[in-house]
Each structure stands twice: as C-alpha cells, then as structure tokens.
Scaffold this motif. Structure first.
Motif, PDB file in Angstrom:
ATOM      1  N   GLU A  43       0.830  -1.208   0.000  1.00 41.91           N
ATOM      2  CA  GLU A  43       0.000   0.000   0.000  1.00 41.91           C
ATOM      3  C   GLU A  43       0.861   1.253   0.000  1.00 41.91           C
ATOM      4  OE1 GLU A  43      -2.523  -0.501   3.358  1.00 41.91           O
ATOM      5  OE2 GLU A  43      -3.935  -1.841   2.324  1.00 41.91           O
ATOM      6  N   ASN A  44       1.974   1.225   0.744  1.00 41.44           N
ATOM      7  CA  ASN A  44       2.900   2.362   0.724  1.00 41.44           C
ATOM      8  C   ASN A  44       3.558   2.505  -0.646  1.00 41.44           C
ATOM      9  OD1 ASN A  44       2.374   2.957   3.398  1.00 41.44           O
ATOM     10  ND2 ASN A  44       4.098   1.771   4.186  1.00 41.44           N
ATOM     11  N   GLU A  45       3.915   1.365  -1.253  1.00 37.50           N
ATOM     12  CA  GLU A  45       4.502   1.417  -2.590  1.00 37.50           C
ATOM     13  C   GLU A  45       3.487   1.938  -3.615  1.00 37.50           C
ATOM     14  OE1 GLU A  45       6.297  -2.150  -3.935  1.00 37.50           O
ATOM     15  OE2 GLU A  45       7.774  -2.240  -2.325  1.00 37.50           O
ATOM     16  N   PHE A  46       2.220   1.621  -3.386  1.00 37.69           N
ATOM     17  CA  PHE A  46       1.179   2.115  -4.286  1.00 37.69           C
ATOM     18  C   PHE A  46       1.186   3.640  -4.327  1.00 37.69           C
ATOM     19  CE2 PHE A  46      -3.114   3.381  -5.457  1.00 37.69           C
ATOM     20  CZ  PHE A  46      -3.391   2.542  -6.519  1.00 37.69           C
ATOM     21  N   VAL A  47       1.510   4.237  -3.187  1.00 34.28           N
ATOM     22  CA  VAL A  47       1.561   5.696  -3.104  1.00 34.28           C
ATOM     23  C   VAL A  47       2.897   6.237  -3.606  1.00 34.28           C
ATOM     24  CG1 VAL A  47       1.474   7.672  -1.524  1.00 34.28           C
ATOM     25  CG2 VAL A  47      -0.084   5.749  -1.202  1.00 34.28           C
ATOM     26  N   SER A  48       3.997   5.547  -3.283  1.00 36.87           N
ATOM     27  CA  SER A  48       5.327   6.081  -3.586  1.00 36.87           C
ATOM     28  C   SER A  48       5.805   5.779  -5.011  1.00 36.87           C
ATOM     29  CB  SER A  48       6.350   5.545  -2.585  1.00 36.87           C
ATOM     30  OG  SER A  48       6.443   4.133  -2.664  1.00 36.87           O
ATOM     31  N   ASN A 268     -11.798  -0.295  -4.458  1.00 39.40           N
ATOM     32  CA  ASN A 268     -10.677   0.237  -5.223  1.00 39.40           C
ATOM     33  C   ASN A 268      -9.741   1.054  -4.339  1.00 39.40           C
ATOM     34  OD1 ASN A 268     -11.641  -0.880  -7.620  1.00 39.40           O
ATOM     35  ND2 ASN A 268     -12.881   0.921  -8.087  1.00 39.40           N
ATOM     36  N   ILE A 269      -8.479   1.075  -4.751  1.00 43.60           N
ATOM     37  CA  ILE A 269      -7.479   1.934  -4.118  1.00 43.60           C
ATOM     38  C   ILE A 269      -7.022   2.933  -5.168  1.00 43.60           C
ATOM     39  CG2 ILE A 269      -5.239   2.006  -2.964  1.00 43.60           C
ATOM     40  CD1 ILE A 269      -5.624  -0.868  -2.168  1.00 43.60           C
ATOM     41  N   THR A 270      -6.946   4.218  -4.814  1.00 47.30           N
ATOM     42  CA  THR A 270      -6.579   5.252  -5.779  1.00 47.30           C
ATOM     43  C   THR A 270      -5.488   6.150  -5.206  1.00 47.30           C
ATOM     44  OG1 THR A 270      -8.266   6.783  -4.960  1.00 47.30           O
ATOM     45  CG2 THR A 270      -8.912   5.277  -6.736  1.00 47.30           C
ATOM     46  N   THR A 271      -4.747   6.752  -6.127  1.00 44.14           N
ATOM     47  CA  THR A 271      -3.774   7.788  -5.781  1.00 44.14           C
ATOM     48  C   THR A 271      -3.563   8.641  -7.019  1.00 44.14           C
ATOM     49  OG1 THR A 271      -1.602   8.233  -4.814  1.00 44.14           O
ATOM     50  CG2 THR A 271      -1.722   6.444  -6.399  1.00 44.14           C
ATOM     51  N   GLU A 272      -2.909   9.800  -6.874  1.00 47.37           N
ATOM     52  CA  GLU A 272      -2.722  10.703  -8.002  1.00 47.37           C
ATOM     53  C   GLU A 272      -1.453  11.510  -7.814  1.00 47.37           C
ATOM     54  OE1 GLU A 272      -5.503  14.415  -6.643  1.00 47.37           O
ATOM     55  OE2 GLU A 272      -6.538  12.579  -7.306  1.00 47.37           O
ATOM     56  N   ILE A 273      -0.956  12.074  -8.921  1.00 49.42           N
ATOM     57  CA  ILE A 273       0.236  12.915  -8.878  1.00 49.42           C
ATOM     58  C   ILE A 273       0.133  13.917 -10.029  1.00 49.42           C
ATOM     59  CG2 ILE A 273       1.616  11.335 -10.281  1.00 49.42           C
ATOM     60  CD1 ILE A 273       4.033  12.163  -8.606  1.00 49.42           C
ATOM     61  N   ALA A 274       0.480  15.185  -9.742  1.00 54.51           N
ATOM     62  CA  ALA A 274       0.353  16.248 -10.736  1.00 54.51           C
ATOM     63  C   ALA A 274       1.439  16.144 -11.797  1.00 54.51           C
ATOM     64  CB  ALA A 274       0.417  17.605 -10.061  1.00 54.51           C
ATOM     65  N   LEU A 275       1.061  16.480 -13.050  1.00 56.98           N
ATOM     66  CA  LEU A 275       2.018  16.530 -14.143  1.00 56.98           C
ATOM     67  C   LEU A 275       2.770  17.865 -14.090  1.00 56.98           C
ATOM     68  CD1 LEU A 275      -0.221  15.057 -16.981  1.00 56.98           C
ATOM     69  CD2 LEU A 275       1.785  13.971 -15.984  1.00 56.98           C
ATOM     70  N   PRO A 276       3.975  17.920 -14.597  1.00 56.53           N
ATOM     71  CA  PRO A 276       4.757  19.159 -14.511  1.00 56.53           C
ATOM     72  C   PRO A 276       4.571  20.050 -15.747  1.00 56.53           C
ATOM     73  CG  PRO A 276       6.152  17.391 -15.291  1.00 56.53           C
ATOM     74  CD  PRO A 276       4.784  16.803 -15.097  1.00 56.53           C
ATOM     75  N   GLY A 277       5.146  21.259 -15.650  1.00 55.55           N
ATOM     76  CA  GLY A 277       5.264  22.160 -16.791  1.00 55.55           C
ATOM     77  C   GLY A 277       3.950  22.516 -17.428  1.00 55.55           C
ATOM     78  N   ALA A 278       3.900  22.391 -18.741  1.00 58.71           N
ATOM     79  CA  ALA A 278       2.702  22.779 -19.501  1.00 58.71           C
ATOM     80  C   ALA A 278       1.515  21.884 -19.197  1.00 58.71           C
ATOM     81  CB  ALA A 278       2.998  22.747 -21.002  1.00 58.71           C
ATOM     82  N   PHE A 279       1.743  20.755 -18.532  1.00 53.07           N
ATOM     83  CA  PHE A 279       0.653  19.832 -18.190  1.00 53.07           C
ATOM     84  C   PHE A 279       0.202  19.987 -16.730  1.00 53.07           C
ATOM     85  CE2 PHE A 279       3.193  17.203 -21.309  1.00 53.07           C
ATOM     86  CZ  PHE A 279       2.358  17.451 -22.387  1.00 53.07           C
ATOM     87  N   SER A 280       0.598  21.040 -16.073  1.00 52.79           N
ATOM     88  CA  SER A 280       0.375  21.150 -14.625  1.00 52.79           C
ATOM     89  C   SER A 280      -1.089  21.252 -14.235  1.00 52.79           C
ATOM     90  CB  SER A 280       1.145  22.347 -14.060  1.00 52.79           C
ATOM     91  OG  SER A 280       0.767  23.545 -14.712  1.00 52.79           O
TER      92      SER A 280
END
Length: 557
Positions: A43-48, A268-280
């Motif tokens: 579960e921690n790896e799912f986030v990291s 379900n398990i979910t997580t997210e991370i923002a895209l950089p630059g022009a995709f922010s």
C-alpha cells in the motif's frame, strides 16, 4: 520404576508437545504479522511508486523541452516555412503529445510595427505566421502575412513573448554575459492553462547589444533582424503512460486536476500525482482493485513466508532432536538400570554359592574326601564364573578404547575348533557341535580374541535353544581371499524387528530365556571383537527355525 522417574533422562513427551504447540502458534502469528506487513508495504509502494511512473511517462516531454525545442535557436532566426514544416514533422512524429505548432517568422526593427510590440524605437512584429501539425489542411497552413494583415489577428502568445523580449533587452547589462539558464528562461513561456509552450530563438550576444541600441535611439541605416518563434500546442491525453509496476497499478489515466471520480467504492485503491510544466493542470490518476493488489501482496509475502517456514522447520527439527535425545537417554538409562540389576544378579549368584560353601566348610567339624572334592569343585566353578564375567567387562572396555594390542599367532583352525567343541561339550553334555573346514588349515590371528568370539557365539547357541535341539554347526571357509565363519544353530530364532538392535550394548530380547537375568553384552562384545580384528559380522534368523551368524575376517597366512 521410582529410580527411572527420578532420573534426569526421562522422556518428557508433554514438554515436547508444548514446545511444538508454542512454536506453531508463533509461526502462525508470524505469518499473520508478515502478511500485514506485506500489505502495508505494498500500500505504501502504491503511493510512492507513482513518482517512477511519472518520471518514465514524462521523460519524452522533458527531452523535448530541454533538448529538441532549443534546436530552433540553431537556425539563428533564418527558418523559412519549408524548413519549419520539416522540423515540426519530426517533432510531431517523435512526440505524439504535440498536436499543433504555430510558427512566427518574426522581424525586429528599429521602427514601429502595426502588429506586435513597440518599445521606444524597437519594434517586434511578425512577417509571416504558419501553422503545422496533425489535421492541418493545406489551405490553412499560412495564417498571416504583411501583404494580408486582415487574415489573422496576432495572438496573445506572440505579444507575450515579444513583451518578454523587449523587457529583457531593456534590462540588459551589455557588460555582463547572461547565463544559458537566464537566456532559456527569458526566451520561453510555459502556459499551463492552454497547454502551450512558446519559444523564441535565443539571439546572439552581439545581436542583443544592437537590440539595446535600437531601443534607445534611431540607427542609420535602420537594421532589421530575423527571429523565429514557435508555439507548441500540447495534448495531455496523448502522453504515453509507462506503467513501471503493472502488477501494482491496474489502470492509469491522465485526468484534469479537478477530476473527481463518481465511483468511490471501497473495493478500489486510488492515488494521483500532478504533471509538470505545460501539463500542470492535469494529473496521473492511478486505480487498482483490492483483489488486483492482492497478487502483488502475495508476491511480496511469499519470500517472507518461506523464510518463516524454514525457521519453523529448523525449530521442528530441533524439537525432534531434543525429543529423540530424551528418548535415547531414557532408553540408555533403562538399559544401564537393567545392566546394574542383571550384573548384580550375575555377581550375587556365584558369591552366594561361594559364601554358602564357605560357611558349610567352616561349620563342619570334619569333611570327607568326597565333600572336599564337591566343595572344591563348587568354589572353582563359581570363581571361574566371576572371573569370566570380570574378564569380559574388562576386555570389552579395553577393546572399545583400543587399549589392547592384536597378537599375530599362527592358528590351526581344526585344532582350534575341536578345542572349542571339547570345552563346551564338557560343560554341556547335551550340546551337539559339528564343523567343517574348506580351503585352508592355518591362518594368522589373535587366538585369545578368536577364542572369546567362538565361546560367546557357542554359548548363545546353547542358551537360546530348546532342550533336544541344542545343536550348532561351525563352518570355516576361505572364499575369494577372506575367511568366512558361519555359526548356524537350531534355536528359537530372533524376531526380524530386533535384528538391528542385537549388537547394541545392554540390549536384551525379552523372552523366557532372559528372565533369569542377562547383562546384554555378549553380542555387543562379539561386534567389538570382530571390528577390532578388522572384520565384519552379520546375522540372519527365523523365529522357530534358528539363527546364523556370519563372520568375515581378513586372511593372513
């Protein structure tokens, strides 16, 4: 039985069971904790691990931004529509997330421009504007030209970049060389709201000095410089997602930052991370069902479980060895206990007889010649028994500790066997012994040890035979360079379950012939004798039919 219970060698079955139950409970508890640990780790790896997915997926964008886009500067402002079109084709082909590119063929003048930015005497405006990319029709490529100013309004993208150039030139210190990072920052604009990147080719330092002069005053003649500007339109949905952990992430999507899933099920398990630059304004959204994650949990858990199983197996082996040791010690104590009792009985009987004979002699006023001979015979026989028992114990100990030396004397086998027969038939008139010798007459050996071996086997044959069938056949043969002796009787036989134990010290088969006491050293003594003489002894037997001992000794002549 009381002595056995007080001994430190008793078999404690309940202690062994308790130990096994305890380690089994610990094993199950360890498996439970290991599974929970594996679950938490996954579960921690799912986030990291989403960072690795982001880095791999955005790698083409970084390569484009840092390496491909700056190639515009290589042309030093002299790109034409044809060269720009070829450049854009390579960019779009290699980087699918770029859908369209707007090319501004720009002029920097020492005069005012109608479309663009004017800063004092510096004018920055487009001469031509083209668009290239996927789905662009041939009649839509050219958007603007100085000859047809009404065909296209110069966009905010151009004005923003032109303003940035004018500001940079206005603040430029011509005595200081700007760094590449400063130049790149001032000649590119990232617009995350519209997913665009604008880039103006970086002018040479000499050109920037002229731009500075053009801004401050009119030059004669009035110079005109060429600049190339490109605006890259990006599509976040065309980013190729590289799932570095396919067993961890079941589904990965590019979604707007404002995306809120309708399905909020606990399955379900979910997580997210923002895209950089022009995709922010977008993010990578990761989804996996709990049943899907379980596969990865078990992959992580299995090596830990195998290690725990190995430790558990080792502990079970230790428990078994402890139990076996307790069991062996218990048997050894019982054998020693029986040995002491039987040895005491073996000593007590002749001692009692000797004491009775002595008391009779002492109390008698006169003894006839017949009585003297009788008492003398009794004392002599009982003393021989004591002496024989002591000699056997002493010889056994000496042989075990290699404390005696093997003599090498020549022995005539026929004379030797006849002497053995004579000795035992005098003692036991009902004992019938026959023999045969084949292939040799004499050999080199220790006659005392060989005599002890023959006497013990003959005595056993007589003792463990029913009345009327006390017969023994001794065979001595030279076969393939070794001496083979066989002692075959017609006795009661030995159960097959006991054949592996009869050569052990203090071991006694429980039957009616051992009820009067037996030390349990006879066959063990024979085994030690044969080993000491560098030979081997084996036995085969059938209950009710008889027993045959086979002895193989090296032949020395």
């Amino acid at each position: 039985m009381a002595l056995e219970k007080k001994s430190g060698y008793r078999k404690n079955f309940s202690l062994s069971v308790t130990f096994i139950v305890l380690i089994s409970i610990l094993f199950i508890l360890s498996l439970f904790l290991a599974f929970n640990y594996s679950k938490k780790s996954i579960e921690n790896e799912f986030v990291s691990e989403k960072v690795n997915v982001l880095e791999q997926s955005i790698k083409p964008y970084n390569e484009f931004f840092q390496n491909k886009m700056p190639e515009v500067s290589y042309y030093n402002g002299f790109l034409d529509s044809s060269t720009a079109s070829k450049f854009v084709d390579t960019v779009v082909l290699k980087y699918p997330f770029i859908s369209k590119v707007t090319f501004y063929d720009t002029e920097v003048k020492n005069a005012s421009v109608r479309d663009g930015i004017n800063a004092n005497h510096l004018g920055i405006g487009p001469k031509y504007i083209y668009q290239f990319g996927k789905g662009i029709k041939s009649d839509s490529v050219k958007l603007y030209s100085e000859d047809n100013t009404n065909s296209f309004d110069v966009s905010d993208d151009f004005n923003a970049m032109a303003y940035k150039l004018a500001t940079f030139v206005g603040q430029l210190d011509t005595t200081v060389v700007p760094t590449q990072e400063e130049l790149f920052t001032n000649f590119s604009v990232v617009n995350s709201n519209d997913n665009k990147i604008s880039y103006l080719n970086i002018p040479r330092r000499e050109d920037l000095k002229v731009y500075k002069q053009m801004m401050m005053r009119k030059l004669n003649p009035s110079p005109i410089y060429q600049q190339d500007m490109m605006v890259f339109q990006l599509e976040p949905s065309k980013i190729k997602i590289i799932n570095t952990r396919p067993l961890l992430y079941q589904n990965i999507k590019v979604e707007p930052m404002t995306y809120d899933p309708i399905d909020t099920s606990d399955e379900n398990i979910t997580t997210e991370i923002a895209l950089p630059g022009a995709f922010s304004d977008f993010k990578l959204y990761f989804t996996s069902s709990k049943s899907y994650i379980k596969k990865e949990i078990f992959i992580y858990f299995m090596p830990i479980a195998l290690v725990l199983l190995l430790v558990y197996g080792v502990l079970l082996l230790v428990a078994f060895l402890i139990y076996r040791n307790l069991n062996i010690n218990s048997k050894m104590f019982k054998l020693q206990y029986d040995f002491v009792n039987n040895l005491t009985h073996e000593f007590k009987t002749p001692v009692s007889v000797i004491k009775i004979a002595g008391n009779n002699i002492k109390s008698a006023t006169a003894l006839s010649q017949r009585e003297q001979q009788l008492y003398g015979k009794i004392l002599d026989e009982e003393a021989d028994k004591l002496n024989g028992l002591m000699n056997k114990l002493l010889a056994f100990t000496q042989i075990e500790n290699k404390a005696i030396i093997l003599n090498h004397d020549s022995v005539n086998i026929e004379d030797f066997i006849e002497s053995t027969i004579e000795s035992h038939t005098l003692k036991h008139p009902d004992f019938v012994i026959t023999y045969e010798v084949v292939g040799f007459k004499t050999f080199i050996t220790d006659p005392v040890l060989l005599g002890s071996l023959f006497d013990n086997l003959a005595e056993n044959a007589y003792k463990y035979s029913n009345p009327g069938s006390k017969r023994l056949n001794i065979s001595a043969k030279l076969i393939k360079g070794v001496l083979v002796f066989r002692f075959a009787d017609k006795g009661i036989g030995i159960p097959s379950s006991e054949l592996n134990n009869i050569f052990k010290k203090f071991f006694r088969i429980q039957n009616e012939y051992n009820q009067m006491g037996s030390v349990g050293l006879g066959l063990a003594f024979c085994k030690e004798l044969v080993n000491f003489m560098q030979g081997e002894i084996t036995v085969k037997s059938k209950v009710g039919v008889g027993t045959e001992f086979k002895i193989v000794l090296p032949y020395n002549n």
